[in-house]
Write an enzyme that holds these catalytic residues in place. Structure first.
Site, PDB file in Angstrom:
ATOM      1  N   SER A   8       0.702  -1.209   0.057  1.00 51.32           N
ATOM      2  CA  SER A   8      -0.097   0.179   0.152  1.00 51.32           C
ATOM      3  C   SER A   8       0.799   1.295   0.032  1.00 51.32           C
ATOM      4  O   SER A   8       1.753   1.505   1.043  1.00 51.32           O
ATOM      5  CB  SER A   8      -0.935   0.002   1.317  1.00 51.32           C
ATOM      6  OG  SER A   8      -1.538   1.442   1.391  1.00 51.32           O
ATOM      7  N   HIS A  33      -1.119  -1.536  -4.067  1.00 52.06           N
ATOM      8  CA  HIS A  33      -2.286  -1.012  -3.475  1.00 52.06           C
ATOM      9  C   HIS A  33      -2.645   0.308  -3.364  1.00 52.06           C
ATOM     10  O   HIS A  33      -1.605   0.974  -2.667  1.00 52.06           O
ATOM     11  CB  HIS A  33      -2.417  -1.564  -2.174  1.00 52.06           C
ATOM     12  CG  HIS A  33      -3.823  -1.604  -1.592  1.00 52.06           C
ATOM     13  ND1 HIS A  33      -4.962  -2.466  -1.983  1.00 52.06           N
ATOM     14  CD2 HIS A  33      -4.291  -1.042  -0.589  1.00 52.06           C
ATOM     15  CE1 HIS A  33      -5.900  -2.198  -1.213  1.00 52.06           C
ATOM     16  NE2 HIS A  33      -5.453  -1.269  -0.242  1.00 52.06           N
ATOM     17  N   ASP A  35      -4.773   3.376  -1.752  1.00 48.17           N
ATOM     18  CA  ASP A  35      -5.821   3.788  -0.890  1.00 48.17           C
ATOM     19  C   ASP A  35      -6.296   5.232  -1.005  1.00 48.17           C
ATOM     20  O   ASP A  35      -5.805   5.921  -0.570  1.00 48.17           O
ATOM     21  CB  ASP A  35      -5.257   3.554   0.708  1.00 48.17           C
ATOM     22  CG  ASP A  35      -5.140   2.177   0.821  1.00 48.17           C
ATOM     23  OD1 ASP A  35      -4.122   1.729   1.514  1.00 48.17           O
ATOM     24  OD2 ASP A  35      -6.102   1.331   0.860  1.00 48.17           O
ATOM     25  N   MET A  37      -8.938   7.882   0.114  1.00 52.69           N
ATOM     26  CA  MET A  37      -9.814   8.085   1.208  1.00 52.69           C
ATOM     27  C   MET A  37     -10.489   9.482   0.998  1.00 52.69           C
ATOM     28  O   MET A  37      -9.801  10.391   0.655  1.00 52.69           O
ATOM     29  CB  MET A  37      -8.906   8.119   2.376  1.00 52.69           C
ATOM     30  CG  MET A  37      -8.430   6.659   2.790  1.00 52.69           C
ATOM     31  SD  MET A  37      -7.360   6.624   4.255  1.00 52.69           S
ATOM     32  CE  MET A  37      -6.640   4.956   4.045  1.00 52.69           C
ATOM     33  N   HIS A  66      -8.196   0.980  -4.172  1.00 49.40           N
ATOM     34  CA  HIS A  66      -9.167   0.743  -3.045  1.00 49.40           C
ATOM     35  C   HIS A  66     -10.116   2.019  -2.678  1.00 49.40           C
ATOM     36  O   HIS A  66      -9.285   2.913  -2.226  1.00 49.40           O
ATOM     37  CB  HIS A  66      -8.443   0.145  -1.837  1.00 49.40           C
ATOM     38  CG  HIS A  66      -9.110  -0.123  -0.386  1.00 49.40           C
ATOM     39  ND1 HIS A  66      -8.576  -0.325   0.754  1.00 49.40           N
ATOM     40  CD2 HIS A  66     -10.551  -0.239  -0.374  1.00 49.40           C
ATOM     41  CE1 HIS A  66      -9.520  -0.570   1.745  1.00 49.40           C
ATOM     42  NE2 HIS A  66     -10.606  -0.228   1.030  1.00 49.40           N
ATOM     43  N   MET A  68     -12.086   4.129  -0.533  1.00 48.44           N
ATOM     44  CA  MET A  68     -12.815   4.391   0.511  1.00 48.44           C
ATOM     45  C   MET A  68     -13.454   5.650   0.571  1.00 48.44           C
ATOM     46  O   MET A  68     -13.100   6.638   0.889  1.00 48.44           O
ATOM     47  CB  MET A  68     -11.764   4.518   1.965  1.00 48.44           C
ATOM     48  CG  MET A  68     -11.368   2.858   2.283  1.00 48.44           C
ATOM     49  SD  MET A  68      -9.759   2.870   2.985  1.00 48.44           S
ATOM     50  CE  MET A  68      -8.730   2.929   1.579  1.00 48.44           C
ATOM     51  N   MET A 137     -11.395  -6.478   4.808  1.00 47.40           N
ATOM     52  CA  MET A 137     -10.572  -5.524   5.818  1.00 47.40           C
ATOM     53  C   MET A 137     -10.405  -6.220   7.030  1.00 47.40           C
ATOM     54  O   MET A 137     -11.174  -6.668   7.797  1.00 47.40           O
ATOM     55  CB  MET A 137     -11.256  -4.095   5.966  1.00 47.40           C
ATOM     56  CG  MET A 137     -11.670  -3.405   4.839  1.00 47.40           C
ATOM     57  SD  MET A 137     -10.094  -2.661   4.252  1.00 47.40           S
ATOM     58  CE  MET A 137      -9.366  -1.969   5.622  1.00 47.40           C
ATOM     59  N   ASP A 175      -6.597  -6.723   3.821  1.00 47.06           N
ATOM     60  CA  ASP A 175      -6.119  -5.526   3.846  1.00 47.06           C
ATOM     61  C   ASP A 175      -6.117  -4.746   5.293  1.00 47.06           C
ATOM     62  O   ASP A 175      -7.058  -4.615   5.789  1.00 47.06           O
ATOM     63  CB  ASP A 175      -6.974  -4.454   3.041  1.00 47.06           C
ATOM     64  CG  ASP A 175      -6.273  -3.178   2.791  1.00 47.06           C
ATOM     65  OD1 ASP A 175      -7.062  -2.409   2.053  1.00 47.06           O
ATOM     66  OD2 ASP A 175      -5.065  -2.927   3.175  1.00 47.06           O
TER      67      ASP A 175
HETATM   68  C1  DX5 Z   1      -6.613   1.196   5.473  1.00 46.28           C
HETATM   69  C2  DX5 Z   1      -6.137   0.748   4.156  1.00 46.28           C
HETATM   70  C3  DX5 Z   1      -4.871  -0.141   4.092  1.00 46.28           C
HETATM   71  C4  DX5 Z   1      -3.766   0.254   4.829  1.00 46.28           C
HETATM   72  C5  DX5 Z   1      -2.843  -0.931   4.907  1.00 46.28           C
HETATM   73  O1  DX5 Z   1      -7.708   1.744   5.574  1.00 46.28           O
HETATM   74  O2  DX5 Z   1      -7.122   0.277   3.264  1.00 46.28           O
HETATM   75  O3  DX5 Z   1      -4.642  -0.604   2.741  1.00 46.28           O
HETATM   76  O4  DX5 Z   1      -3.176   1.396   4.137  1.00 46.28           O
HETATM   77  O5  DX5 Z   1      -1.689  -0.613   5.832  1.00 46.28           O
HETATM   78  P1  DX5 Z   1      -1.011  -1.335   6.800  1.00 46.28           P
HETATM   79  O6  DX5 Z   1      -0.556  -2.678   6.160  1.00 46.28           O
HETATM   80  O7  DX5 Z   1       0.054  -0.534   7.247  1.00 46.28           O
HETATM   81  O8  DX5 Z   1      -2.014  -1.690   7.916  1.00 46.28           O
HETATM   82 ZN    ZN Z   2      -6.622  -0.467   1.344  1.00 41.53          ZN
END
Ligand code: DX5
Ligand code: ZN
Length: 218
Positions: A8, A33, A35, A37, A66, A68, A137, A175
């Site tokens: 990620s 990956h 993320d 947000m 991903h 969010m 998750m 994840d």
């Molecule tokens: C959290 C993200 C994950 C996170 C994973 O909301 O969806 O992808 O970045 O990071 P680690 O591996 O550091 O928990």
């Molecule tokens: Zn993620």
């Protein structure tokens, strides 16, 4: 089938993002990956289209995006255009999950649905056959570096059983809080893709950590 590691970039160094993408290009990670947000669906804001396009420009890897995002439907085409190979929406963030899966696939991207820790796997039973990926998750979404939620392992096994029962070839991705300490357990439970942010970018040697995660699973 060999495990896929999807580091990620949320945990990457954004002051030198190109260098970290080139590090991943050299690594055995097959996916990256990403993320996204929005500060509404999750209590954090990360990045959007410009960063995704910049990663696309420098990356040789499959981009696992991903979302969010509270209302992702209006932006699906833009995420595809910015370089997403796979687009995952949260079950909890969409009203019409069957429709949004078709919408993602109509862009040529692969389609994933993510489940928060408290959402049962059974919610996917009517759409499992449409999916390319189920994202389990193992932290409450919004931040990297959180502690793994242990019941996610059972949900991986439940997802594997559901997909098999429905004749689905979708991958199972885990994840959040994934690292060398739990990679094998998750792979053995049925996970094909392991996301790792902090475990990779927080380590002294990210490339070596990725290699170790792969070899530990076999
Ligand atoms: C959290 C993200 C994950 C996170 C994973 O909301 O969806 O992808 O970045 O990071 P680690 O591996 O550091 O928990
Ligand atoms: Zn993620």
């Amino acid at each position: 089938m060999s495990v896929i590691i999807s580091p990620s970039v949320l945990s990457a160094n954004f002051a030198h993002l190109q260098a970290d993408i080139e590090l991943l290009n050299r690594s055995q990670a097959e996916w990256i990956h990403i993320d996204v947000m929005d500060g509404v669906f999750v209590p954090n804001i990360s990045f959007g289209f410009p960063v995704l396009s910049a990663i696309r420009k420098h990356s040789k890897k499959f981009l696992d995006v991903h979302l969010m995002v509270a209302q992702a439907e209006p932006y699906i085409m833009q995420f595809r255009a910015a370089g997403a190979d796979l687009i995952t929406v949260h079950y909890e963030a969409v009203t019409h999950v069957d429709s949004v899966i078709h919408q993602i696939k109509s862009t040529g991207a692969q389609a994933g649905v993510a489940l928060n820790p408290g959402t049962p796997v059974s919610v996917l039973s009517e759409v499992a056959h449409l999916l390319d990926l189920v994202l389990i998750m193992s932290v409450n979404p919004g931040f990297g570096g959180q502690k793994f939620i242990s019941y996610a392992t059972r949900k991986v096994a439940e997802a594997k059983a559901l997909l098999q029962a429905k004749g689905s070839f979708a991958k199972i991705e885990v994840d959040g809080g994934v690292g060398l300490h739990n990679a094998k357990e998750l792979y053995n439970a049925g996970a094909n893709v392991l996301v790792a942010g902090n475990a990779v970018f927080g380590s002294d040697n990210p490339e070596k950590t990725i290699e170790e995660m792969i070899s530990i699973c076999h």
